[in-house]
Design a protein around this motif. Structure first.
Motif, mmCIF file in Angstrom:
data_model
loop_
_atom_site.group_PDB
_atom_site.id
_atom_site.type_symbol
_atom_site.label_atom_id
_atom_site.label_comp_id
_atom_site.label_asym_id
_atom_site.label_seq_id
_atom_site.Cartn_x
_atom_site.Cartn_y
_atom_site.Cartn_z
ATOM 1 N N ASN A 114 0.830 -1.198 0.000
ATOM 2 C CA ASN A 114 0.000 0.000 0.000
ATOM 3 C C ASN A 114 0.867 1.252 0.000
ATOM 4 N N LYS A 115 0.234 2.402 -0.082
ATOM 5 C CA LYS A 115 0.961 3.659 -0.282
ATOM 6 C C LYS A 115 1.884 4.018 0.871
ATOM 7 N N ASN A 116 1.587 3.560 2.083
ATOM 8 C CA ASN A 116 2.428 3.903 3.227
ATOM 9 C C ASN A 116 3.570 2.919 3.435
ATOM 10 N N ASN A 117 3.631 1.905 2.611
ATOM 11 C CA ASN A 117 4.580 0.821 2.857
ATOM 12 C C ASN A 117 5.610 0.669 1.746
ATOM 13 N N ILE A 118 5.572 1.551 0.756
ATOM 14 C CA ILE A 118 6.435 1.409 -0.415
ATOM 15 C C ILE A 118 7.334 2.633 -0.565
ATOM 16 N N THR A 119 8.599 2.380 -0.811
ATOM 17 C CA THR A 119 9.559 3.433 -1.103
ATOM 18 C C THR A 119 10.119 3.195 -2.493
ATOM 19 N N PHE A 120 10.161 4.236 -3.312
ATOM 20 C CA PHE A 120 10.613 4.111 -4.696
ATOM 21 C C PHE A 120 11.930 4.855 -4.862
ATOM 22 N N PHE A 121 12.968 4.159 -5.366
ATOM 23 C CA PHE A 121 14.273 4.755 -5.604
ATOM 24 C C PHE A 121 14.597 4.681 -7.092
ATOM 25 N N VAL A 122 15.268 5.727 -7.597
ATOM 26 C CA VAL A 122 15.745 5.696 -8.977
ATOM 27 C C VAL A 122 17.116 6.350 -9.031
ATOM 28 N N LEU A 130 11.973 12.540 -16.387
ATOM 29 C CA LEU A 130 11.912 11.357 -15.525
ATOM 30 C C LEU A 130 10.896 11.542 -14.404
ATOM 31 N N HIS A 131 10.940 12.686 -13.712
ATOM 32 C CA HIS A 131 10.019 12.914 -12.599
ATOM 33 C C HIS A 131 8.564 12.931 -13.061
ATOM 34 N N ARG A 132 8.340 13.492 -14.236
ATOM 35 C CA ARG A 132 6.972 13.515 -14.770
ATOM 36 C C ARG A 132 6.460 12.102 -14.999
ATOM 37 N N ASP A 133 7.319 11.240 -15.548
ATOM 38 C CA ASP A 133 6.894 9.879 -15.855
ATOM 39 C C ASP A 133 6.757 9.030 -14.587
ATOM 40 N N ILE A 134 7.584 9.296 -13.592
ATOM 41 C CA ILE A 134 7.419 8.595 -12.314
ATOM 42 C C ILE A 134 6.050 8.935 -11.728
ATOM 43 N N ASN A 135 5.694 10.217 -11.775
ATOM 44 C CA ASN A 135 4.374 10.631 -11.285
ATOM 45 C C ASN A 135 3.262 9.920 -12.053
ATOM 46 N N LYS A 136 3.453 9.774 -13.357
ATOM 47 C CA LYS A 136 2.434 9.157 -14.204
ATOM 48 C C LYS A 136 2.199 7.696 -13.822
ATOM 49 N N PHE A 137 3.271 6.965 -13.576
ATOM 50 C CA PHE A 137 3.148 5.527 -13.335
ATOM 51 C C PHE A 137 2.918 5.166 -11.873
ATOM 52 N N PHE A 138 3.407 6.015 -10.936
ATOM 53 C CA PHE A 138 3.409 5.592 -9.537
ATOM 54 C C PHE A 138 2.538 6.425 -8.615
ATOM 55 N N ILE A 139 2.409 7.703 -8.851
ATOM 56 C CA ILE A 139 1.667 8.555 -7.918
ATOM 57 C C ILE A 139 0.226 8.103 -7.700
ATOM 58 N N PRO A 140 -0.459 7.553 -8.717
ATOM 59 C CA PRO A 140 -1.824 7.062 -8.438
ATOM 60 C C PRO A 140 -1.863 5.976 -7.368
ATOM 61 N N HIS A 141 -0.704 5.356 -7.095
ATOM 62 C CA HIS A 141 -0.682 4.240 -6.159
ATOM 63 C C HIS A 141 0.008 4.557 -4.842
ATOM 64 N N ILE A 142 0.964 5.501 -4.842
ATOM 65 C CA ILE A 142 1.730 5.771 -3.623
ATOM 66 C C ILE A 142 1.665 7.241 -3.263
ATOM 67 N N SER A 143 1.974 7.543 -2.009
ATOM 68 C CA SER A 143 2.034 8.928 -1.544
ATOM 69 C C SER A 143 3.080 9.008 -0.456
ATOM 70 N N ASN A 144 3.320 10.214 0.038
ATOM 71 C CA ASN A 144 4.292 10.399 1.108
ATOM 72 C C ASN A 144 3.655 10.112 2.457
ATOM 73 N N GLY A 145 3.298 8.883 2.670
ATOM 74 C CA GLY A 145 2.690 8.500 3.939
ATOM 75 C C GLY A 145 3.718 8.436 5.043
ATOM 76 N N ILE A 289 22.477 2.870 -0.140
ATOM 77 C CA ILE A 289 21.618 4.057 0.026
ATOM 78 C C ILE A 289 20.196 3.639 0.418
ATOM 79 N N ILE A 290 19.678 2.589 -0.227
ATOM 80 C CA ILE A 290 18.348 2.075 0.106
ATOM 81 C C ILE A 290 18.318 1.569 1.541
#
Length: 337
Positions: A114-122, A130-145, A289-290
């Motif tokens: 879920n959105k509070n349990n996932i961290t995305f690194f690139v 790149l940031h625009r496309d990350i938002n396109k593919f991932f933001i609907p599913h995750i947030s800064n929880g 880093i992760i």
């Protein structure tokens, strides 16, 4: 699809996290983002594929049972974390795997992915948009929880313990369970440095101290982070009749600041080890880093890590050893016949 575009992909699970990663040429990054997004948030659980995968996992469990070193390590983990879920094998056991259903997978996915349990690194090389496309593919599913921080009691052994297995050789774990994450990562960086000094390469301290004397067949180490604590252990493969001799040498030589050989070896190797760290592969820094983010909730770049390593001095190492590597934190664990 991934092989067609030369995309490197894999995943791993440890006691605290599951990580999926892919590496590609910049021009294929959208394919990676799309596939990761679909895999994480829109998986298809097929009953036939599940049964096939069960056989793969059961085969891995069977192989682990034939790996004497893995059996000894699992016994050590059970003792360290006897009151904690960390004591369970990462891959489960034969019973849990055989009885797993599609409903179990679905429920687990809904609970943990879920959105509070996932961290995305690139790690990008200035990819445009790149940031625009990350938002396109991932933001609907995750947030800064809010970050879920793992906390638990600090476990110690403090005495020598053993386990019985039918093995021709002895697997000796000489290690420490440390609480070294406070306000920064300086203590952890010194641990990485010290580990490299002790076991990394033919000129490492323990290689010259033990391997060249014919007392051990192999030397390696583990540095596993559990919440804010670290299990650091030097792992030695030896014969049963060498155990007492090895422990006598380790107790009198290794991490003994009154021993001039140990102190002089550190001082003469500082610059060599710092240089070696700087030459590490990008992947090694990326995983580090992760790992640091999952523990501290802060982003440390490759330059941050190299800068901290470059500032290590023999005085800092000596102070660190005196403070952290004490007899109270020491555990010794090995198998008997």
């Amino acid at each position: 699809i991934l092989d067609k575009y030369g995309i490197i992909y894999n995943a791993y699970t440890n006691q605290t996290e599951t990580c999926y990663y892919m590496k590609c040429l910049p021009k294929y990054y959208k394919i990676v983002l799309l596939l990761l997004s679909e895999m994480l948030f829109q998986p298809i659980f097929d009953k036939c594929l599940l049964e096939n995968e069960k056989e793969v996992v059961l085969h891995e469990i069977h192989n682990d049972l034939d790996d004497d070193n893995q059996v000894v390590l699992e016994n050590l983990i059970k003792i360290l974390f006897k009151n904690d879920s960390f004591r369970f094998p990462i891959g489960g056991n034969k019973s849990t795997i055989k009885n797993m259903t599609i409903d179990d997978l679905t429920k687990y996915h809904e609970t943990h992915y879920n959105k509070n349990n996932i961290t995305f690194f690139v790690d990008s090389n200035n990819i445009k948009n790149l940031h625009r496309d990350i938002n396109k593919f991932f933001i609907p599913h995750i947030s800064n929880g809010e970050k879920n921080v793992i906390t638990h009691k600090k476990y110690k052994i403090n005495i020598i313990k053993t386990c019985k297995i039918n093995a021709k050789r002895c697997y000796l774990y000489y290690g420490y369970y440390l609480n070294i994450f406070n306000k920064n990562i300086d203590d952890y960086i010194i641990l990485l440095f010290l580990d490299s000094f002790l076991i990394n390469g033919l000129n490492s301290y323990l290689f010259k101290l033990l391997r060249l004397k014919g007392l051990v067949y192999n030397i390696d180490s583990i540095q596993e982070i559990y919440g804010e604590n670290i299990l650091y252990s030097i792992n030695l493969l030896t014969d049963y009749n060498n155990i007492i001799k090895i422990l006598d040498i380790l107790n009198s030589h290794m991490l003994n600041l009154e021993n001039k050989i140990f102190k002089n070896e550190i001082e003469s190797n500082i610059n060599k080890i710092i240089t070696k760290f700087k030459e590490n592969e990008p992947d090694e820094f990326f995983y580090l880093i992760i790992k640091l983010y999952n523990t501290t909730n802060k982003i440390y770049t490759k330059d941050d890590i190299i800068d901290k390593i470059s500032k290590i001095s023999s005085k800092k190492i000596n102070n660190w050893i005196t403070k952290h590597l004490t007899k109270k934190n020491l555990f010794i664990f090995y198998n008997t016949k």
